[in-house]
Design a protein around this motif. Structure first.
Motif, PDB file in Angstrom:
ATOM      1  N   VAL A   1     -25.380   0.003 -78.837  1.00  0.00           N
ATOM      2  CA  VAL A   1     -26.275  -0.553 -79.856  1.00  0.00           C
ATOM      3  C   VAL A   1     -26.942  -1.780 -79.250  1.00  0.00           C
ATOM      4  CG1 VAL A   1     -26.400  -1.548 -82.173  1.00  0.00           C
ATOM      5  CG2 VAL A   1     -24.766   0.285 -81.692  1.00  0.00           C
ATOM      6  N   SER A   2     -28.247  -1.906 -79.427  1.00  0.00           N
ATOM      7  CA  SER A   2     -28.961  -3.047 -78.855  1.00  0.00           C
ATOM      8  C   SER A   2     -28.516  -4.349 -79.522  1.00  0.00           C
ATOM      9  CB  SER A   2     -30.474  -2.870 -79.021  1.00  0.00           C
ATOM     10  OG  SER A   2     -30.857  -3.113 -80.369  1.00  0.00           O
ATOM     11  N   HIS A   3     -28.607  -5.407 -78.751  1.00  0.00           N
ATOM     12  CA  HIS A   3     -28.243  -6.732 -79.267  1.00  0.00           C
ATOM     13  C   HIS A   3     -29.126  -7.109 -80.459  1.00  0.00           C
ATOM     14  CE1 HIS A   3     -26.518 -10.734 -79.178  1.00  0.00           C
ATOM     15  NE2 HIS A   3     -27.740 -11.213 -79.261  1.00  0.00           N
ATOM     16  N   ASP A   4     -30.409  -6.741 -80.401  1.00  0.00           N
ATOM     17  CA  ASP A   4     -31.323  -7.048 -81.509  1.00  0.00           C
ATOM     18  C   ASP A   4     -30.862  -6.403 -82.811  1.00  0.00           C
ATOM     19  OD1 ASP A   4     -32.920  -8.562 -79.835  1.00  0.00           O
ATOM     20  OD2 ASP A   4     -34.430  -6.992 -79.552  1.00  0.00           O
ATOM     21  N   LEU A   5     -30.429  -5.152 -82.748  1.00  0.00           N
ATOM     22  CA  LEU A   5     -29.928  -4.488 -83.952  1.00  0.00           C
ATOM     23  C   LEU A   5     -28.639  -5.141 -84.439  1.00  0.00           C
ATOM     24  CD1 LEU A   5     -30.576  -0.672 -83.319  1.00  0.00           C
ATOM     25  CD2 LEU A   5     -31.642  -2.147 -85.040  1.00  0.00           C
ATOM     26  N   ILE A   6     -27.768  -5.495 -83.508  1.00  0.00           N
ATOM     27  CA  ILE A   6     -26.517  -6.150 -83.902  1.00  0.00           C
ATOM     28  C   ILE A   6     -26.815  -7.468 -84.611  1.00  0.00           C
ATOM     29  CG2 ILE A   6     -24.416  -7.267 -83.040  1.00  0.00           C
ATOM     30  CD1 ILE A   6     -24.217  -4.987 -80.978  1.00  0.00           C
ATOM     31  N   GLU A   7     -27.786  -8.230 -84.109  1.00  0.00           N
ATOM     32  CA  GLU A   7     -28.151  -9.490 -84.766  1.00  0.00           C
ATOM     33  C   GLU A   7     -28.608  -9.254 -86.208  1.00  0.00           C
ATOM     34  OE1 GLU A   7     -31.038 -11.346 -82.166  1.00  0.00           O
ATOM     35  OE2 GLU A   7     -29.480 -12.662 -81.342  1.00  0.00           O
TER      36      GLU A   7
ATOM     37  N   MET B   1     -18.556  -4.132 -81.544  1.00  0.00           N
ATOM     38  CA  MET B   1     -18.026  -4.336 -82.892  1.00  0.00           C
ATOM     39  C   MET B   1     -18.344  -5.738 -83.367  1.00  0.00           C
ATOM     40  SD  MET B   1     -13.974  -5.068 -82.383  1.00  0.00           S
ATOM     41  CE  MET B   1     -13.725  -3.926 -81.055  1.00  0.00           C
ATOM     42  N   ILE B   2     -18.201  -5.903 -84.660  1.00  0.00           N
ATOM     43  CA  ILE B   2     -18.285  -7.211 -85.283  1.00  0.00           C
ATOM     44  C   ILE B   2     -16.955  -7.401 -86.006  1.00  0.00           C
ATOM     45  CG2 ILE B   2     -19.491  -8.687 -86.938  1.00  0.00           C
ATOM     46  CD1 ILE B   2     -21.913  -6.644 -86.560  1.00  0.00           C
ATOM     47  N   ILE B   3     -16.250  -8.468 -85.646  1.00  0.00           N
ATOM     48  CA  ILE B   3     -14.980  -8.765 -86.309  1.00  0.00           C
ATOM     49  C   ILE B   3     -15.255  -9.797 -87.388  1.00  0.00           C
ATOM     50  CG2 ILE B   3     -12.584  -9.483 -86.026  1.00  0.00           C
ATOM     51  CD1 ILE B   3     -13.069  -8.994 -82.941  1.00  0.00           C
ATOM     52  N   VAL B   4     -14.812  -9.503 -88.594  1.00  0.00           N
ATOM     53  CA  VAL B   4     -14.997 -10.427 -89.707  1.00  0.00           C
ATOM     54  C   VAL B   4     -13.708 -11.210 -89.918  1.00  0.00           C
ATOM     55  CG1 VAL B   4     -15.466 -10.637 -92.179  1.00  0.00           C
ATOM     56  CG2 VAL B   4     -16.710  -8.954 -90.814  1.00  0.00           C
ATOM     57  N   PHE B   5     -13.871 -12.521 -90.012  1.00  0.00           N
ATOM     58  CA  PHE B   5     -12.783 -13.443 -90.345  1.00  0.00           C
ATOM     59  C   PHE B   5     -13.187 -14.179 -91.611  1.00  0.00           C
ATOM     60  CE2 PHE B   5     -12.471 -12.855 -85.815  1.00  0.00           C
ATOM     61  CZ  PHE B   5     -11.111 -12.839 -85.553  1.00  0.00           C
TER      62      PHE B   5
ATOM     63  N   VAL C   1     -27.638   2.907 -87.304  1.00  0.00           N
ATOM     64  CA  VAL C   1     -26.441   2.685 -86.496  1.00  0.00           C
ATOM     65  C   VAL C   1     -25.228   3.162 -87.289  1.00  0.00           C
ATOM     66  CG1 VAL C   1     -24.997   0.929 -85.373  1.00  0.00           C
ATOM     67  CG2 VAL C   1     -27.504   0.695 -85.358  1.00  0.00           C
ATOM     68  N   ASP C   2     -24.317   3.846 -86.628  1.00  0.00           N
ATOM     69  CA  ASP C   2     -23.100   4.317 -87.283  1.00  0.00           C
ATOM     70  C   ASP C   2     -22.016   3.245 -87.185  1.00  0.00           C
ATOM     71  OD1 ASP C   2     -23.949   7.001 -88.051  1.00  0.00           O
ATOM     72  OD2 ASP C   2     -24.060   7.368 -85.890  1.00  0.00           O
ATOM     73  N   SER C   3     -21.078   3.300 -88.140  1.00  0.00           N
ATOM     74  CA  SER C   3     -20.033   2.273 -88.189  1.00  0.00           C
ATOM     75  C   SER C   3     -18.785   2.829 -88.856  1.00  0.00           C
ATOM     76  CB  SER C   3     -20.531   1.061 -88.986  1.00  0.00           C
ATOM     77  OG  SER C   3     -20.722   1.417 -90.351  1.00  0.00           O
TER      78      SER C   3
ATOM     79  N   CYS D   1     -15.589  -4.116 -87.636  1.00  0.00           N
ATOM     80  CA  CYS D   1     -16.679  -3.194 -87.956  1.00  0.00           C
ATOM     81  C   CYS D   1     -17.164  -2.633 -86.624  1.00  0.00           C
ATOM     82  CB  CYS D   1     -17.811  -3.918 -88.687  1.00  0.00           C
ATOM     83  SG  CYS D   1     -19.199  -2.836 -89.098  1.00  0.00           S
ATOM     84  N   ILE D   2     -16.679  -1.424 -86.283  1.00  0.00           N
ATOM     85  CA  ILE D   2     -17.089  -0.823 -85.021  1.00  0.00           C
ATOM     86  C   ILE D   2     -18.490  -0.236 -85.193  1.00  0.00           C
ATOM     87  CG2 ILE D   2     -14.754  -0.441 -84.155  1.00  0.00           C
ATOM     88  CD1 ILE D   2     -15.033   2.509 -85.001  1.00  0.00           C
ATOM     89  N   LEU D   3     -19.258  -0.281 -84.108  1.00  0.00           N
ATOM     90  CA  LEU D   3     -20.665   0.137 -84.151  1.00  0.00           C
ATOM     91  C   LEU D   3     -20.986   1.067 -82.987  1.00  0.00           C
ATOM     92  CD1 LEU D   3     -22.192  -3.393 -84.801  1.00  0.00           C
ATOM     93  CD2 LEU D   3     -21.918  -1.569 -86.500  1.00  0.00           C
TER      94      LEU D   3
END
Length: 171
Positions: free
Chosen positions: A22-28, A81-85, A113-115, A149-151
């Protein structure tokens, strides 16, 4: 049908990913949607750790697998992934973190994007190595792992959605 509503109905958890990153732009963009999640009294007590380094994803996957006494990859081959705390000092931290996770997954779907929500972030970040990572990332001890949150992008077609079975009561 309204696009936002359609997105909510069509989002699915994906449990097999291909090698496309996944591109960094989409992750942002996905992270920003997480930041816009509702929170108790608008405290916004969540933190998002973006992991795009595949080596760290693999380390976290192994740690997550150890929590559940498994040797399989609980991240299903996802490359980021994005880890939420969330700050456990706030009375609504679990709810706030869960809402942030929901926003991440719905935003990912809206952007193509799938997750999938992977649990055991709490346990992973209670280990000595997990605590070291939190410290490295500047997260206070009171911040508890809510979820990973896996991507990525699905490696196969999805089966038909399971029938909805939750109870609905009108009183």
């Amino acid at each position: 049908m309204n696009e936002a509503y359609k997105n909510l109905l069509e989002r699915r958890s994906v449990r097999k990913y291909n090698d496309k990153k996944v591109s960094h732009d989409l992750i942002e963009k996905i992270v920003y949607a997480g930041q816009c999640a509702p929170s108790g009294m608008n405290r916004q007590i969540y933190a998002f750790v973006v992991v795009e380094d595949e080596e760290l994803v693999n380390v976290l996957s192994k740690m997550n697998a150890e929590v559940m006494n498994s040797s399989s990859d609980p991240f299903y081959g996802a490359k980021s992934m994005i880890i939420v705390f969330a700050d456990s000092n706030a009375p609504t931290y679990l709810y706030d973190g869960a809402l942030a996770m929901g926003n991440l997954m719905n935003a990912a779907n809206a952007l193509g994007v799938d997750s999938c929500w992977i649990h055991r972030a709490k346990e992973v970040f209670e280990t000595d190595f997990g605590k070291e990572l939190k410290k490295k990332w500047g997260l206070p001890e009171s911040y508890e792992g809510i979820g990973h949150c896996i991507l990525g992008y699905r490696a196969n077609t999805l089966d038909k959605r399971a029938e909805r079975t939750s109870k609905v009561i009108y009183a």
